[in-house]
Design a protein around this motif. Sequence first.
Motif, PDB file in Angstrom:
ATOM      1  N   PHE A   1      32.234  47.508  39.398  1.00  0.00           N
ATOM      2  CA  PHE A   1      32.884  45.783  39.911  1.00  0.00           C
ATOM      3  C   PHE A   1      34.306  45.996  39.622  1.00  0.00           C
ATOM      4  O   PHE A   1      34.907  45.528  38.223  1.00  0.00           O
ATOM      5  N   THR A   2      34.218  45.832  40.962  1.00  0.00           N
ATOM      6  CA  THR A   2      35.899  45.145  41.048  1.00  0.00           C
ATOM      7  C   THR A   2      35.954  43.778  42.006  1.00  0.00           C
ATOM      8  O   THR A   2      35.589  43.917  43.030  1.00  0.00           O
ATOM      9  N   ILE A   3      37.404  42.942  40.894  1.00  0.00           N
ATOM     10  CA  ILE A   3      37.331  41.972  41.357  1.00  0.00           C
ATOM     11  C   ILE A   3      38.238  41.442  42.155  1.00  0.00           C
ATOM     12  O   ILE A   3      39.199  42.410  41.109  1.00  0.00           O
ATOM     13  N   SER A   4      39.102  41.059  43.166  1.00  0.00           N
ATOM     14  CA  SER A   4      40.268  40.913  43.836  1.00  0.00           C
ATOM     15  C   SER A   4      40.803  39.442  44.778  1.00  0.00           C
ATOM     16  O   SER A   4      39.248  39.345  44.685  1.00  0.00           O
ATOM     17  N   ARG A   5      41.582  39.392  45.014  1.00  0.00           N
ATOM     18  CA  ARG A   5      42.262  38.396  45.453  1.00  0.00           C
ATOM     19  C   ARG A   5      43.128  38.592  46.581  1.00  0.00           C
ATOM     20  O   ARG A   5      44.253  39.657  46.479  1.00  0.00           O
ATOM     21  N   ASP A   6      43.017  38.057  47.743  1.00  0.00           N
ATOM     22  CA  ASP A   6      44.064  37.825  48.728  1.00  0.00           C
ATOM     23  C   ASP A   6      44.218  36.376  49.186  1.00  0.00           C
ATOM     24  O   ASP A   6      44.248  35.199  49.915  1.00  0.00           O
ATOM     25  N   ASN A   7      45.496  35.828  48.942  1.00  0.00           N
ATOM     26  CA  ASN A   7      45.890  34.678  48.419  1.00  0.00           C
ATOM     27  C   ASN A   7      46.575  34.033  49.915  1.00  0.00           C
ATOM     28  O   ASN A   7      46.278  32.919  50.453  1.00  0.00           O
ATOM     29  N   ALA A   8      46.943  34.636  50.319  1.00  0.00           N
ATOM     30  CA  ALA A   8      47.202  34.894  52.305  1.00  0.00           C
ATOM     31  C   ALA A   8      45.801  34.408  52.828  1.00  0.00           C
ATOM     32  O   ALA A   8      46.270  33.275  53.839  1.00  0.00           O
ATOM     33  N   LYS A   9      44.989  34.459  52.331  1.00  0.00           N
ATOM     34  CA  LYS A   9      43.913  34.267  53.318  1.00  0.00           C
ATOM     35  C   LYS A   9      42.223  33.451  52.092  1.00  0.00           C
ATOM     36  O   LYS A   9      41.658  32.707  52.579  1.00  0.00           O
ATOM     37  N   SER A  10      43.163  33.063  51.077  1.00  0.00           N
ATOM     38  CA  SER A  10      42.081  32.129  50.853  1.00  0.00           C
ATOM     39  C   SER A  10      41.046  32.994  50.418  1.00  0.00           C
ATOM     40  O   SER A  10      39.608  32.174  49.940  1.00  0.00           O
ATOM     41  N   THR A  11      40.599  33.913  49.796  1.00  0.00           N
ATOM     42  CA  THR A  11      39.835  34.770  49.807  1.00  0.00           C
ATOM     43  C   THR A  11      39.227  36.145  47.664  1.00  0.00           C
ATOM     44  O   THR A  11      40.377  36.512  48.120  1.00  0.00           O
ATOM     45  N   VAL A  12      38.579  35.522  47.674  1.00  0.00           N
ATOM     46  CA  VAL A  12      38.532  36.665  46.845  1.00  0.00           C
ATOM     47  C   VAL A  12      36.968  37.288  47.533  1.00  0.00           C
ATOM     48  O   VAL A  12      35.936  36.870  47.766  1.00  0.00           O
ATOM     49  N   TYR A  13      37.029  38.909  46.240  1.00  0.00           N
ATOM     50  CA  TYR A  13      36.300  39.349  46.810  1.00  0.00           C
ATOM     51  C   TYR A  13      35.393  40.261  45.426  1.00  0.00           C
ATOM     52  O   TYR A  13      36.166  40.294  44.382  1.00  0.00           O
ATOM     53  N   LEU A  14      34.151  40.623  45.587  1.00  0.00           N
ATOM     54  CA  LEU A  14      33.962  41.417  44.754  1.00  0.00           C
ATOM     55  C   LEU A  14      33.175  42.778  45.159  1.00  0.00           C
ATOM     56  O   LEU A  14      32.135  42.767  46.236  1.00  0.00           O
ATOM     57  N   GLN A  15      34.234  44.026  45.442  1.00  0.00           N
ATOM     58  CA  GLN A  15      33.261  44.883  45.348  1.00  0.00           C
ATOM     59  C   GLN A  15      32.230  45.670  44.072  1.00  0.00           C
ATOM     60  O   GLN A  15      33.153  45.753  43.012  1.00  0.00           O
ATOM     61  N   MET A  16      31.497  46.306  45.027  1.00  0.00           N
ATOM     62  CA  MET A  16      30.209  46.870  43.917  1.00  0.00           C
ATOM     63  C   MET A  16      30.086  47.794  44.609  1.00  0.00           C
ATOM     64  O   MET A  16      29.390  48.307  45.942  1.00  0.00           O
ATOM     65  N   ASN A  17      29.770  49.377  43.198  1.00  0.00           N
ATOM     66  CA  ASN A  17      29.832  49.793  44.003  1.00  0.00           C
ATOM     67  C   ASN A  17      29.121  50.895  43.058  1.00  0.00           C
ATOM     68  O   ASN A  17      28.592  50.079  41.986  1.00  0.00           O
TER      69      ASN A  17
END
Length: 113
Positions: free
Chosen positions: A67-83
């Motif tokens: 699992f990898t968490i990332s964020r895009d502050n310009a889009k005010s969005t956080v992501y969870l990549q699950m493999n």
Amino acid sequence: QVQLVESGGGLVQPGGSLRLACAAPGWIFSISAMGWYRQAPGKQRELVGRIASGGRTNYADSMKGRFTISRDNAKSTVYLQMNNLNSEDTAVYYCHIEDSSFWGQGTQVTVSS
């Protein structure tokens, strides 16, 4: 009231991948650590991992590596990549503004063939 909007859940086969997204209001997102949690049927909600406002991440031991968490502050969005998902990853996944009472509505992830 702060609304968190999650997306990206669904049905995936074992070994597959999914990316979840969680959008939050910009004014609070930019200064907040964000967390992802999950709750499987009959189990307590558990931490997947967190990402600080500056981007530093930490994960529950059982989640490291897939699992990898990332964020895009310009889009005010956080992501969870699950493999490499397996049936034990089946759960409702929630995003959370850390140190607050604000939670997303949850998105269902089902891993099944």
